[in-house]
Design an enzyme around this catalytic site. Structure first.
Site, PDB file in Angstrom:
ATOM      1  N   TYR A  16      -2.474  10.041   0.774  1.00  0.00           N
ATOM      2  CA  TYR A  16      -2.187   9.664   2.255  1.00  0.00           C
ATOM      3  C   TYR A  16      -2.442   8.409   2.588  1.00  0.00           C
ATOM      4  O   TYR A  16      -1.781   7.636   3.114  1.00  0.00           O
ATOM      5  CB  TYR A  16      -2.998  10.665   3.014  1.00  0.00           C
ATOM      6  N   ASN A  25      -0.189   0.598   8.023  1.00  0.00           N
ATOM      7  CA  ASN A  25      -1.377   1.160   8.677  1.00  0.00           C
ATOM      8  C   ASN A  25      -2.446   1.626   7.899  1.00  0.00           C
ATOM      9  O   ASN A  25      -2.654   2.734   7.646  1.00  0.00           O
ATOM     10  CB  ASN A  25      -0.872   2.317   9.661  1.00  0.00           C
ATOM     11  N   ARG A  30      -4.673  10.026   8.138  1.00  0.00           N
ATOM     12  CA  ARG A  30      -4.569  11.064   9.003  1.00  0.00           C
ATOM     13  C   ARG A  30      -3.258  11.367   9.672  1.00  0.00           C
ATOM     14  O   ARG A  30      -2.562  12.540   9.689  1.00  0.00           O
ATOM     15  CB  ARG A  30      -5.702  11.201   9.775  1.00  0.00           C
ATOM     16  N   CYS A  47       7.827  15.249   0.752  1.00  0.00           N
ATOM     17  CA  CYS A  47       6.514  15.301   1.273  1.00  0.00           C
ATOM     18  C   CYS A  47       5.644  16.088   0.310  1.00  0.00           C
ATOM     19  O   CYS A  47       4.079  15.791   0.466  1.00  0.00           O
ATOM     20  CB  CYS A  47       6.256  16.132   2.755  1.00  0.00           C
TER      21      CYS A  47
END
Length: 95
Positions: A16, A25, A30, A47
């Site tokens: 992630y 970012n 999260r 995903c």
């Protein structure tokens, strides 16, 4: 971030945090998790190739039930450690 995830090749995974960093970012891991859960294109965005940084998989509610993410990854040739985590050294994207 969906564009980043689309680039993860079959047989590889990304964390992630890696996806967040590549999407611009670096502290947004999260947010990547929320975005993957709410993917606008079920089946169109891989995903299941996004895992925790230690190779851990999502909980049972993701992907339709317990074991689905692992089954999808195994089908692509992703290698797992004896404790059930993805072998990040062998299958991590952009090492």
């Amino acid at each position: 971030m969906y564009e980043v995830v689309r680039q993860i090749p079959r047989g590889c995974v990304a964390s992630y945090g890696q996806v967040a960093f590549l999407a611009g970012n670096p502290r947004g891991a999260r947010g990547v998790g929320f975005a993957m859960h709410r993917s606008p294109e079920p089946g169109g965005i891989p995903c299941h190739r996004v895992v925790f940084k230690d190779g851990g998989l999502c909980g049972g509610l993701a992907f339709g039930g317990e074991g689905i993410q692992r089954a999808l990854l195994e089908e692509e040739g992703v290698v797992f450690l004896p404790d059930g985590r993805v072998d990040m050294a062998r299958c991590g994207w952009l090492k």
